[in-house]
Design an enzyme around this catalytic site. Structure first.
Site, mmCIF file in Angstrom:
data_model
loop_
_atom_site.group_PDB
_atom_site.id
_atom_site.type_symbol
_atom_site.label_atom_id
_atom_site.label_comp_id
_atom_site.label_asym_id
_atom_site.label_seq_id
_atom_site.Cartn_x
_atom_site.Cartn_y
_atom_site.Cartn_z
ATOM 1 N NE ARG B 82 -20.346 61.370 17.060
ATOM 2 C CZ ARG B 82 -20.385 61.806 18.324
ATOM 3 N NH1 ARG B 82 -19.628 61.223 19.234
ATOM 4 N NH2 ARG B 82 -21.152 62.815 18.650
ATOM 5 C CE LYS B 104 -23.400 49.760 -2.213
ATOM 6 N NZ LYS B 104 -24.251 49.812 -3.418
ATOM 7 C CD GLU B 146 -27.665 39.457 -5.595
ATOM 8 O OE1 GLU B 146 -26.702 39.810 -6.307
ATOM 9 O OE2 GLU B 146 -28.668 40.179 -5.408
ATOM 10 C CE LYS B 191 -21.095 42.911 -2.321
ATOM 11 N NZ LYS B 191 -22.443 42.990 -1.786
ATOM 12 C CD GLU B 201 -22.375 52.103 -5.284
ATOM 13 O OE1 GLU B 201 -22.865 52.306 -4.176
ATOM 14 O OE2 GLU B 201 -22.903 51.364 -6.145
ATOM 15 N NE ARG B 206 -20.125 48.310 -3.224
ATOM 16 C CZ ARG B 206 -19.911 48.040 -1.957
ATOM 17 N NH1 ARG B 206 -18.871 48.554 -1.353
ATOM 18 N NH2 ARG B 206 -20.718 47.254 -1.282
ATOM 19 C CG ASN B 210 -26.313 48.425 -9.212
ATOM 20 O OD1 ASN B 210 -27.100 47.930 -8.418
ATOM 21 N ND2 ASN B 210 -25.715 49.576 -9.021
ATOM 22 C CG HIS B 213 -29.095 44.218 -8.492
ATOM 23 N ND1 HIS B 213 -28.458 43.088 -8.949
ATOM 24 C CD2 HIS B 213 -29.298 44.014 -7.161
ATOM 25 C CE1 HIS B 213 -28.260 42.261 -7.943
ATOM 26 N NE2 HIS B 213 -28.757 42.793 -6.846
ATOM 27 C CG HIS B 217 -33.290 47.637 -7.499
ATOM 28 N ND1 HIS B 217 -32.063 48.265 -7.561
ATOM 29 C CD2 HIS B 217 -33.189 46.709 -6.518
ATOM 30 C CE1 HIS B 217 -31.264 47.735 -6.642
ATOM 31 N NE2 HIS B 217 -31.912 46.787 -6.007
ATOM 32 C CG HIS B 229 -33.148 41.357 -3.964
ATOM 33 N ND1 HIS B 229 -33.160 42.576 -4.592
ATOM 34 C CD2 HIS B 229 -31.850 40.964 -3.958
ATOM 35 C CE1 HIS B 229 -31.931 42.924 -4.931
ATOM 36 N NE2 HIS B 229 -31.112 41.960 -4.556
#
Lengths: 341, 341
Positions: B82, B104, B146, B191, B201, B206, B210, B213, B217, B229
């Site tokens: 955990r 993330k 990025e 960032k 988010e 946040r 994107n 993106h 994507h 990417h």
């Protein structure tokens, strides 16, 4: 919220009993019943099921089942898209008083139980006593072991009420009495109060919930999980009281009350003979050494001095470790022809 | 802390280059390089590796690698027992400016990328520019996509400095200049500033990360991840600026600056012919409909009006969706003999 937007995770047995009466039009993801469903493979299936159900970040996920389901579904909810809203509808006494409350979710690894998981409390845990009407008596006893543990932790009025009038399963086809419902709620509150003080187990308070569990986990491990969790915890509670006495810390002799309470709940007070051979003191020591909170030869136990007076203690050295071994040995009726090594 | 108590998760290529120079006596868990290691199977191997290394709740886990490793190791750290302490040592420009920062973590499912994961920030992210010395130029460009995105988000001085002097890879065997290091730090700060305002988010801030993106994507999905990417994001940034113009929202025409910057970083400004056939407008629409933040026919884009002025917009209706399709189509050089449907 339209029922069709709900995704339910359950096991095949619970779904058969309750699906048509709860949400027949929801999307149900079902896994086989039993602890083996707390696996990486089933988790992967649940994740895929959530994608196929078209679940997005705000899709509510409802766990309907016992502890295996609240653990597995909870971990899936904690991790699918980095977390979706989780609601829990526990269907067993054990899940109601313990597994569904407090946010611990997870799966087993081949190397051991609950080794992967998260802290992810359900937004709502709904206790519906009607769901207990299909619970087998044997399963009721599993939950009683944790309820009795909460009684030892809280002491006072709860400890008395668990003995009289007691928390008994409803007669077939009937619901719990109002008195029994209130007692059930109080049992759950004990856990909530502890968890609220230490939600992610960093403050040393939540550790108290391990009462009976250090011995209990060792018994489960030694018997290769042939002994159920509730029965292992029942024996673990008894061993803890005997450990407290062995350490000279017992303030009130409540072993008699505890023994009577365990018996009236259908729980064992001695290790069944079929498991005794598996539980040598060598294996116990090995089991205790691999406890998550231990270092070899330095064991950590929750010791009850009296109902409502429990504390975490680090035990080491020949006297203290000897008291641990004696408390454990007291549970074991040697198998015919066998001796306790 | 003795080195032997460290557990490092890395990929075989990075470990070969750096293991002996970083912590040769630590316990290293290595996975094959590449996106396919962000899988359930590799996660299960890492979990088992942590058990076998004897890791307990306080054992520090160090992720050493690019974005695949910081995502995979981060998710393993978030969930093993955990949660155990995570430290991150990103080894690629992309991981330094993006993947290792912001918490993330996660893995891919057979149904799509990053579908299972958690928010679990590393306790420390250490940026060691020396690690960039073994990075291929192609990989440098991945990170630059990025970095340029962060430049568009921040605007002002950062946008200028990315153009002149620019952030270029160090000559072979040399380290980054002090000026380049400062610029790198500033890119990472963008960032961090966004994430600090919206760590999990939920605040709608946040989402600005994107930028580029949503198109990116879609391009990755249409090309079955044949397009990397970083290259997809580069094209997505360009499409976003063209979308802003199509919607009549562009305040400053910075398409020329962006195009030059992408080119100088070795990034594409048109979809390579080999992928053009895969990117019909029908497939684009399907890709956009399955975006995590979308409903069919209701697409959400981050629209840059000018460097430093970006906003999230829900787009729908024939005019707005038409502008999306046009911006996308502008990237595509029809394959010889093919037509853009």
């Amino acid at each position: 919220m339209p029922e069709e937007a709900l995704t339910v995770i359950s096991d095949q047995r619970v779904a058969e009993a309750w699906r048509s009466r709860l949400w027949p039009r929801a999307h149900w993801i079902e896994v086989p019943p039993g602890e083996t469903s707390k696996s990486i493979e089933r988790l992967a299936e649940v994740w895929s099921g959530l994608v196929q159900a078209g679940c997005h970040r705000r899709s509510p996920l409802v766990a309907v089942g016992g502890g295996v389901i609240t653990d597995l579904a909870g971990f899936a909810a904690a991790t699918y898209l980095r977390g979706v809203p989780l609601y829990s509808l526990p269907c067993s006494l054990l899940a109601m008083v313990d597994a569904s409350v407090g946010g611990k979710v997870g799966i087993d690894l081949p190397e051991g139980k609950n080794l992967a998981g998260a802290f992810y409390p359900a937004r709502i845990v709904a206790l519906d006593p009607e769901l207990l009407s299909t619970l087998a008596l044997e399963q009721w006893a599993e939950g009683m072991a944790e309820a009795i543990k909460h009684g030892v932790l809280a002491g006072g009025d709860l400890w008395s009420r668990l003995q009289d009038p007691g928390l008994r399963p409803p007669p077939a086809g009937e619901s719990l009495t109002k008195e029994a419902l209130e007692l059930l709620a109080r049992v759950v509150e004990v856990k909530l109060e502890v968890v609220a003080q230490d939600p992610v187990e960093t403050e040393g308070v939540r550790e108290l919930l391990n009462l009976g569990h250090t011995f209990g986990h060792a018994l489960e491990w030694c018997t290769a999980y042939g002994l159920s969790h509730g029965r292992a915890v029942a024996l673990g509670l008894l061993a803890s009281v005997r450990l407290a006495r062995g350490l000279g810390l017992l303030r009130v002799d409540f072993e008699g009350e505890l023994t009577a309470l365990l018996r009236s709940a259908g729980l064992p007070t001695q290790l069944p003979a079929e498991h005794a051979r598996q539980c040598s003191l060598e294996r116990l020591s090995a089991a205790l050494d691999r406890d998550k909170k231990a270092r070899p030869g330095h064991w950590r136990f929750i010791v009850p001095r009296a109902p409502g007076q429990v504390e975490a203690m680090a035990l080491q050295g020949p006297d203290q470790l000897g008291a641990v071994r004696e408390a454990f040995a007291s549970l074991i009726m040697p198998a015919p022809g066998g001796t306790l090594r």
